[in-house]
Design a protein around this motif. Structure first.
Motif: not given
Length: 68
Positions: A13-14, A17, A20, A48-49
């Motif tokens: 997730y991190e 981010k 992106k 998270a994108g």
């Protein structure tokens, strides 16, 4: 780009981010892959994108479909 969610130190997730936010990633599609497929993890991936979430193991057909 396929990223695993459950990584040590920095989870997917991190990392999504961070990547992106880079101008070079403007045209990159991000896909999470995990052994976890509940609504909680799918929603966390969206937040998270990630463009989509896949539960491992990914089949060759799934990968081909994403790459087309």
């Amino acid at each position: 780009m396929f990223l695993d969610i459950g990584m040590p130190d920095l989870d997917g997730y991190e990392l999504c981010k961070i990547l992106k936010a880079l101008p070079e990633a403007n045209m990159v599609k991000f896909y999470s892959q995990s052994g976890w497929g509940t609504d909680k993890y799918i929603e966390s991936s969206r937040q998270a994108g990630f463009d989509d979430h896949f539960v491992k193991p990914l089949s060759k057909e799934t990968i081909k479909k994403v790459m087309d």
